[in-house]
Design a protein around this motif. Sequence first.
Motif, short mmCIF file in Angstrom:
data_model
loop_
_atom_site.label_atom_id
_atom_site.label_comp_id
_atom_site.label_asym_id
_atom_site.label_seq_id
_atom_site.Cartn_x
_atom_site.Cartn_y
_atom_site.Cartn_z
N ASN A 134 78.94 16.07 51.36
CA ASN A 134 79.12 17.53 51.10
C ASN A 134 78.80 17.92 49.98
O ASN A 134 78.90 19.05 49.52
CB ASN A 134 80.43 17.93 51.65
CG ASN A 134 80.56 18.01 53.05
OD1 ASN A 134 80.02 18.45 53.94
ND2 ASN A 134 81.73 17.37 53.34
N LYS A 159 76.89 21.15 48.81
CA LYS A 159 77.62 22.79 49.40
C LYS A 159 78.57 23.40 48.24
O LYS A 159 79.09 22.53 47.59
CB LYS A 159 78.78 22.31 50.80
CG LYS A 159 78.12 21.25 51.77
CD LYS A 159 77.04 22.10 52.70
CE LYS A 159 76.32 21.34 53.32
NZ LYS A 159 76.99 20.39 54.36
N THR A 160 78.31 24.62 48.10
CA THR A 160 78.94 25.27 47.11
C THR A 160 80.31 25.01 46.76
O THR A 160 80.78 24.76 45.80
CB THR A 160 78.94 27.03 47.42
OG1 THR A 160 77.66 27.03 48.02
CG2 THR A 160 79.12 27.78 46.17
N THR A 189 82.16 22.30 47.69
CA THR A 189 82.33 21.13 47.07
C THR A 189 81.81 20.74 45.63
O THR A 189 82.35 20.06 44.83
CB THR A 189 81.44 20.00 48.10
OG1 THR A 189 82.30 20.24 49.55
CG2 THR A 189 81.89 18.62 47.75
#
Lengths: 414, 404
Positions: free
Chosen positions: A232, A235-236, A238
């Motif tokens: 992930n 993803k922002t 994470t």
Amino acid sequence: MPAKALQGVRVVELAQLVAGPYCAKLLADLGAEVVKIEEPLAGDEARRRGPFLNDVPHPERSGLFLYLNTNKLGVTLNIKTETGREIFKQLVNWADILIEDKPPGVMQELGLDYENLRAINPRLIMTSITPFGQTGPYRDYKAYHLNVFHAGGEPCIMHQGSAIHRGSASTDLAPVKGPGYMGDYDSGLSAATATLAAFYARGATGSGQHIDVSKQETAIALDRLENVIYPNRKKTETQALIRASAQGRGMVGGLMRCKDGYVMIAAMQDSQWRGLVELMGSPEWTKDDKFKDELSRVLHSREATSRVQQWVRDKTMEEVFRGGQEKGVPLGKVNSPQDLVHSPQLRSRGFFVEIEHPETGKIEYPAAPYKLSKTPWAVARPAPLLGEHNEEIYCRLLSYARQDLALMRENGVI
Amino acid sequence: MKMIKPALDGVRIADFSWAWAGPYATMLLAVMGAEVIKIESNQRLDHVRLRALGFGVFRGADRSPFFNDLNLNKLSVTLNLTQPEAVELAKRIVSISDIVVQNMRPGVMDRLGLGYEELKKVKPDIVYLSSSACGATGPERGYIGYAPTFAALGGADHLTGYPDAAPQPMAGSIDLRSAATSAFAILAALCYRQRTGEGQHIDLSSQETISVLLGEAIMDYTMNQRNQTRKGNRDQAMAPHNCYRCRGGKWVTIAIATEDEWQAFCSAIGAPDWTKDPRFSDAYARHRNQDELDKRVEEWTINQTPYQAMRILQKVGVAAFPSLDSQGLSSDRHLKERGMFTEVEHPVMGRRVVIAPHWKFSHTPASSCRHAPLLGEHNEYVFGELLGMRLDEITEFEERGIIY
């Protein structure tokens, strides 16, 4: 006598060492009737692993074996013989649950795989516990506890965390496994949970099934939050996690050295922080704006933590632990086995039970971490001696004559 | 073809838990098919929606990856339990549930009017699990903690790490171990209820869930008064038994139990001279000289990648496996084939990779198929459809801060 949660549930265990036996112990200790099958003469490998009573190796005096096999009936059976397999099938016919830990394919070679056993007993729940599961490219790989624990991700997580937790192992050293056989215990617990879910489903549908438990996957699931960070990573949310973790942001606390050992402090929320400040006698530095609320403490957690460590250094574990808990600070002291055995809390909860065994006399064992109000955990019998219940199971349950038993013994069947 | 149903189809759970240990217990049951209704509130948010130890603070209640990982497949309703009418609604949810799970400090649920005795009146056969740091009885019953403190208290930290260094703290996984134990205890009680119609209360201590996993170390003390300590990656009898440095800063574990395995190992690495050294001639000698032995083994591993070492050694029946991190796990071909990673579509955070169920049931498949619920996402379904409230009633309760 109070009822038992799993009274009348019949289990056959064909397993050794830790994971399979622990799975069956969890069921046995709640009242299931467990027949443990061991290889004639040799028995469970755990009988050859310590700790032994007084450090003298003896197959009936291994603490590991004794602990993992309470409340079970023990028989010897060689399933490599035709007669042995015949008897095994009769036991499967009697059972609700079979727990086995043979390498994938072995049961099939013996004609004892799920499809065959299901034909004998369609209500059977068969739980197979192996290092990497029944399918996939690694299914035939060999793995001991060390390998499996490292296959699940946790040692690397702890290793990466070491840089954050000051004062612990340097990252030059290899990642370390968890304590003792923890990963195998985890797998036993996980297998027992799935087994009971299947047993519950059988109550509704009448149908049994096969459950494939991989020890590696049990371990992966226990670190499920950290183990999905890489896939992930783009993803922002994470990315924010990764950044914060790298900067060592987070809680005030961690492992701290005291005068006589270590404590673990985990103070996040305002009230917990206030408790900690009070415990330290409200020193000047805590009044700094940097520590005024949770968000700013997160940003300055390293500084706060090192200040707290300075205060803790010359205190005893007990004074920090008791004092802190009285003020609502989540903290624990690093207990050794000796500390556990003498813990007033564990004593008061009856966490240790004395069990009498013909080869060891009375010894205290850990009990269970749950108290079921109507169906209490209890020990009715110690771990079986090797082949102790051959007569009870083969003659009384399966109606073999005693002469048969003698003959089977001579021929290496039991 | 029969309809395939999950194992716990038809089981409903009223979940008052928060943080990690309680929510993961009910998630395990949700993954096996139970309908889990998470009862939470804006007035007192599950802190995993907001923050994570060692990882900082999140930007909104529906933006926590960790919350997502611990609450898959669940439903969420919001009830401000400081309001008596909210407590009444919670009781109505309990009245149509099979299981209650809570992990507040002992006594808190009783004060809210949601203790076991109270809820038994609403649902006589309820299975009610209370999970706490140290249990609901005993002198330390009021003590609080999180995973890192249970790890310390339960005895895990003392036994983890290198012998001459500080303990290696275990962290998050410890909560999930406590949770796994809760799920087991609940299922035992549920099986009992299935056969007798009787519910019960379960008092679970997180500290103790860890201690039971250390049985043999505790037995060593009760049998021999020996207080075991940490020993890195080493075993009491086996050697080699360690985690070795490989090419590129990665690691491989190798464990050898028998003479056959030792011989196979020696020839697989090309039988260098040192393998004939009398200091390594038998298992006893190898264990006694393992500092030296480990250096020699590492001279070989350092020129291999972990996977190369694994393949070479597994081929001859020697237990060798990489020590994997998140990256290693997610690119491993075995785990790909086993489908250990899966994805859920989260309405706020988008597609996220999550861990798939770690059991494979032949007849009642488990699944991690739905994202963790948004805060209050299922108020209409639960209050409307399940409890039969009218939409205007629900709105009124929302306006008055009861459903909040």
